[in-house]
Design a protein around this motif. Structure first.
Motif, PDB file in Angstrom:
ATOM      1  N   ARG A  49      44.021 -14.745 -22.044  1.00 21.12           N
ATOM      2  CA  ARG A  49      43.384 -14.259 -23.272  1.00 21.12           C
ATOM      3  C   ARG A  49      43.184 -15.384 -24.291  1.00 21.12           C
ATOM      4  NH1 ARG A  49      42.849  -9.122 -25.697  1.00 21.12           N
ATOM      5  NH2 ARG A  49      42.076  -9.404 -27.792  1.00 21.12           N
ATOM      6  N   PHE A  50      44.208 -16.256 -24.412  1.00 20.92           N
ATOM      7  CA  PHE A  50      44.178 -17.263 -25.471  1.00 20.92           C
ATOM      8  C   PHE A  50      43.921 -18.682 -24.961  1.00 20.92           C
ATOM      9  CE2 PHE A  50      46.629 -13.704 -27.232  1.00 20.92           C
ATOM     10  CZ  PHE A  50      45.920 -13.489 -28.400  1.00 20.92           C
ATOM     11  N   ASP A  51      43.664 -18.825 -23.659  1.00 16.37           N
ATOM     12  CA  ASP A  51      43.372 -20.123 -23.063  1.00 16.37           C
ATOM     13  C   ASP A  51      44.461 -21.138 -23.391  1.00 16.37           C
ATOM     14  OD1 ASP A  51      42.010 -22.070 -21.628  1.00 16.37           O
ATOM     15  OD2 ASP A  51      40.832 -22.705 -23.381  1.00 16.37           O
ATOM     16  N   ILE A  52      45.700 -20.766 -23.048  1.00 16.07           N
ATOM     17  CA  ILE A  52      46.851 -21.625 -23.301  1.00 16.07           C
ATOM     18  C   ILE A  52      47.669 -21.741 -22.022  1.00 16.07           C
ATOM     19  CG2 ILE A  52      47.073 -21.083 -25.769  1.00 16.07           C
ATOM     20  CD1 ILE A  52      49.307 -19.075 -24.907  1.00 16.07           C
ATOM     21  N   ARG A  53      48.683 -22.607 -22.075  1.00 23.68           N
ATOM     22  CA  ARG A  53      49.644 -22.733 -20.978  1.00 23.68           C
ATOM     23  C   ARG A  53      51.018 -22.405 -21.540  1.00 23.68           C
ATOM     24  NH1 ARG A  53      52.740 -26.636 -18.636  1.00 23.68           N
ATOM     25  NH2 ARG A  53      52.127 -28.222 -20.133  1.00 23.68           N
TER      26      ARG A  53
END
Length: 82
Positions: free
Chosen positions: A30-34
């Protein structure tokens, strides 16, 4: 629940008694994070919730109320620890 099953169609994030490790996958997409866990035990925490337009930090802060953890957000990397 039917609401959880159809939530993706409304661009909501919804989970019912899901483990944190599975919720992390949803949040990464959803937030394009790792997301990295410093404490493996937290990966087993279970949460239920439905979120709509909340920010990543809003979601994390709400989740922390029921089962506490700490986190650090640095650019596209979220570190979850105790």
């Amino acid at each position: 629940s039917p609401l959880v099953e159809t939530a993706w169609m409304d661009n909501k994030i919804a989970f019912s008694n899901c483990q944190m490790k599975d919720i992390a996958i949803m949040l990464e997409r959803r937030f394009d994070i790792r997301i990295e866990f410093k404490n493996q035990h937290i990966m087993e925490y279970r949460y239920t919730g439905i979120f709509d337009d909340e920010s990543l930090e809003d979601i994390l802060n709400i989740m922390k109320i029921s089962k506490p953890f700490n986190y650090k957000l640095n650019g596209k990397k979220l570190t979850i620890m105790n």
